[in-house]
Design a protein around this motif. Structure first.
Motif, PDB file in Angstrom:
ATOM      1  N   ARG A   1      31.727-103.951  39.939  1.00  0.00           N
ATOM      2  CA  ARG A   1      32.158-104.674  41.131  1.00  0.00           C
ATOM      3  C   ARG A   1      31.421-105.214  42.096  1.00  0.00           C
TER       4      ARG A   1
ATOM      5  N   LEU B   1      33.122-107.708  44.758  1.00  0.00           N
ATOM      6  CA  LEU B   1      34.293-106.924  45.393  1.00  0.00           C
ATOM      7  C   LEU B   1      33.776-105.591  46.241  1.00  0.00           C
TER       8      LEU B   1
ATOM      9  N   PRO C   1      33.598-112.814  46.622  1.00  0.00           N
ATOM     10  CA  PRO C   1      33.614-112.821  45.193  1.00  0.00           C
ATOM     11  C   PRO C   1      33.979-114.306  45.024  1.00  0.00           C
ATOM     12  N   ASN C   2      34.590-115.211  45.908  1.00  0.00           N
ATOM     13  CA  ASN C   2      35.090-116.445  45.686  1.00  0.00           C
ATOM     14  C   ASN C   2      33.749-117.459  45.607  1.00  0.00           C
TER      15      ASN C   2
ATOM     16  N   ARG D   1      30.987-116.788  44.018  1.00  0.00           N
ATOM     17  CA  ARG D   1      30.114-116.175  42.973  1.00  0.00           C
ATOM     18  C   ARG D   1      30.375-116.942  41.667  1.00  0.00           C
TER      19      ARG D   1
ATOM     20  N   VAL E   1      30.857-115.916  38.726  1.00  0.00           N
ATOM     21  CA  VAL E   1      31.254-114.886  37.695  1.00  0.00           C
ATOM     22  C   VAL E   1      32.672-114.624  37.866  1.00  0.00           C
ATOM     23  N   ASN E   2      33.518-114.191  36.790  1.00  0.00           N
ATOM     24  CA  ASN E   2      34.658-113.882  36.772  1.00  0.00           C
ATOM     25  C   ASN E   2      34.736-112.667  36.129  1.00  0.00           C
ATOM     26  N   THR E   3      36.095-112.086  36.513  1.00  0.00           N
ATOM     27  CA  THR E   3      36.389-110.741  35.966  1.00  0.00           C
ATOM     28  C   THR E   3      37.582-110.567  35.152  1.00  0.00           C
TER      29      THR E   3
END
Lengths: 374, 275
Positions: free
Chosen positions: A66, A71, A91-92, A94, A96-98
């Motif tokens: 996280r 997050l 997070p928006n 970066r 990277v996605n989760t």
């Protein structure tokens, strides 16, 4: 971890080349009030690597993931993604996605709108976003389901939507939080293979959180084992299995017998009952250690049949139980003060040992492994 | 039902007693409504005496200026108080359900207070408050005071309904939205709001109904000749009951039934996609 062992004992794989580091954690700590969830960890994840974070629940693996996702923000330390410090970026912001545990699909949106969500938020126009979403939906083999809502899909299909929804954004690192946890065994094994080949095709780093050691061993290039917020060891599956650096890792990865002992010298340890056993180790004399012996690397035979070269690594015992597994036999052998699990290939009935038999067990000098007791 | 009668299904005399009870309860609920509707068409000044069918009372309602003004006031007040209380109540629900802050438990308890306090107490409190406030700010009682008091009690109901809905939605959805490049506002607009919309609509409908129904509080805080429909009808009854009241009631009944129907429909359709 405090005393780095000599080179031939090192279980950590060679450090990755700087330019190829996708995620770089340096001294990362996360505290929630008085609780330290992640304690001062250093970790490099290479570009294009399938990397697993393994540990029992509450070990800090999800919190670490996280933090990479944004997050949670680290309490201390530096977090870089491809050389860019992102420690407190939301997070928006970066690359990277989760893939979330239980997927977190948007229940009010169709499969297509779920998958195109990230593109729409980045300002891609509706038609283009839908086109690319459909490509990803095809990639995860869900063509024809574009207009369904998540509730109309099976668990495996939802999992694929979650994957497509993250991958459509072409992340530089894909984060997966126990993505297969909710699937049944058969589907899970299928998805393991699919995930692995998908990762190979895309060449993107996958960072995968799991509590299932078998899953981690089969899928990953490298694995980080975490326990109570600490990073215990990072290495390839065989490093962790054959050369664990701590009692916890030896015990957590696969089945093993842990026999308490004290180091006599660099070549010898003394078991609890005074038996001296040959076991090369890097620890100073007097260190409390445990000898890890995998059940499959122990030989079993009648007393007096121990080959001469194995005499220094043998113990007498009594068979306490026999479990028939079809392809294998598992003996529970009582050795003086402890019971050891011994696993052998199946043999004809007349050659099997039965409960109460006196036996001798021995193992190859290179089969045992000494870990500090901490 | 009878084909799949299980062990838990009541049998024999016990079953018949339960059935009779159900019918009694429904009769108790709906007979007064049936009577109300029937006598609204009665051609006799005395309610309860059938004088043949007529639409006179509905005509009188349509031509009665004070009633029409009161109805207009009711609608204006209900619209204003519902709009404001839906926004504030939803915000309060989000704050209490999604964020941890100092004194959350206190605010939580405080929010439920208007639901528990008797109407009369609330009405007196409001009246005293407005009397004091009027001394300082110098406004007169009427539309604003009625609307403000309706907002005051509606917020609680809205936030209770919205919170129930929020509690059932996955907090991870917002995280997923932000992970997919949504800002906080976009995550709210495109993910949170659509998922709690049934709760917001339900809460809004409740606020609307409460505002349209309220007599006690409105009567205390009104002024300047401002009357809402229920307060006006209440006044009429004191002068003597005529079927005109029945006619007004039937219209209100039909209106609220339509509202409930619309809200159920809205909850079934719901949706919305990123624009």
């Amino acid at each position: 971890m405090t005393n780095p062992p000599p080179t031939d004992w090192t279980a950590t794989s060679p450090p990755v080349d700087d330019a190829a580091i996708a995620v770089n954690l340096t001294g990362i700590t996360k505290r929630f009030g008085d609780v330290t969830a992640v304690n001062d960890i250093d970790l490099q994840i290479a570009d294009g690597e399938f990397f697993a974070m393994l540990g029992p629940s509450g070990c800090g693996k999800t919190t670490t993931l996280r933090m990479i996702a944004g997050l949670e923000f680290p309490t201390e330390g530096s977090l870089q993604i491809f050389g860019v410090e992102v420690g407190t970026q939301p997070p928006n912001k970066r690359p990277v996605n989760t893939v979330f545990q239980n997927y977190a699909l948007f229940p009010h949106l169709t499969v297509r709108d779920n998958v195109s969500f990230g593109l729409r938020m980045q300002g891609t126009n509706k038609r283009e976003a839908a086109r690319r979403a459909d490509e990803l939906i095809e990639l995860v083999q869900l063509s024809g389901m574009e207009k369904r809502k998540p509730a109309q899909l099976s668990g495996g299909q939802q999992q694929r939507v979650a994957l497509a929804r993250a991958l459509v954004n072409e992340p530089q690192v894909l984060l997966l939080d126990e993505p297969l946890g909710a699937l049944d065994l058969k589907l899970r094994q299928e998805m393991q293979t699919e995930l692995k080949s998908l990762q190979r095709d895309l060449g993107v780093s996958f960072v995968f959180v799991t509590h299932d050691q078998e899953e981690a061993l089969t899928m990953s290039d490298r694995i980080a084992v975490m326990h109570e917020g600490n990073l215990l060891q990072v290495g390839r599956a065989e490093d962790l299995y054959e050369r664990p650096e701590s009692r916890f890792v030896a015990d957590f990865i696969g089945q093993t017998n842990l026999i308490d002992a004290t180091v006599a010298d660099a070549d010898m340890i003394v078991l609890t009952n005074g038996t001296k056993v040959k076991a090369p180790n890097p620890h100073p004399a007097g260190t409390s250690v445990a000898m890890s012996l995998r059940p499959e690397s122990i030989e079993i035979g009648r007393p007096g049949t121990v080959p001469t070269e194995y005499e220094p690594t043998s113990l007498p015992g009594v068979v306490k139980s026999v479990t028939y597994l079809g392809h294998a036999l598992v003996y529970d052998v009582g050795v003086d003060w402890i019971d050891l699990e011994v696993r052998t290939e199946n043999v004809p009935a007349e050659q099997r040992f039965t409960v109460g038999d006196d036996v001798a067990i021995w193992w190859d000098r290179h089969a045992d492994w000494v870990v500090p007791n901490e | 039902m009878s084909t799949s009668a299980g062990i838990t299904e009541p049998r024999g005399w016990f079953r018949r007693v339960l059935q009779a009870n159900a019918w009694l309860v429904y009769a108790f609920f709906y007979l007064p409504i049936v009577l109300l509707v029937i006598y609204s068409f009665s051609d006799n000044r005395n309610v309860g005496v059938w004088g043949g069918a007529t639409l006179d009372w509905y005509r009188e309602f349509a031509n009665d200026e004070p009633i029409k003004t009161a109805l207009g006031n009711s609608l204006k007040i209900a619209a204003a108080s519902t709009t404001v209380s839906v926004v504030l109540g939803t915000m309060a629900a989000l704050a209490l359900e999604r964020y941890k802050f100092r004194g959350r438990g206190f605010f939580d308890a405080l929010l439920y207070l208007p639901v528990i306090i008797p109407d009369v107490t609330m009405a007196v409190m409001m009246l005293l408050f407005f009397a004091e406030a009027a001394k300082i700010l110098g406004f007169s009682r009427g539309f604003s005071t009625i609307t403000l008091s309706h907002i005051a009690f509606s917020i609680s109901f809205v936030s209770i309904v919205v919170r129930a809905r929020l509690a059932g939605t996955d907090e991870k959805l917002e995280e997923a939205a932000m992970d997919l490049y949504a800002s906080r506002w976009q995550a709210f607009r495109y993910v949170t709001l659509p998922t709690i919309m049934p709760g917001v609509l339900g809460g809004g409908l409740l606020a609307l109904t409460l505002s349209l129904d309220d007599v006690v509080i409105t009567q205390f805080v009104t002024g300047g000749g401002w009357n809402t429909l229920p307060v006006y009808v209440f006044g009429l009854i004191r002068k003597g009951v005529t079927p005109l009241i029945n006619a007004v009631s039937v219209v209100m009944l039909v209106a609220s039934t339509v509202l409930v129907g619309l809200s159920l429909l809205a909850q079934r359709i719901r949706g919305g996609e990123p624009v």
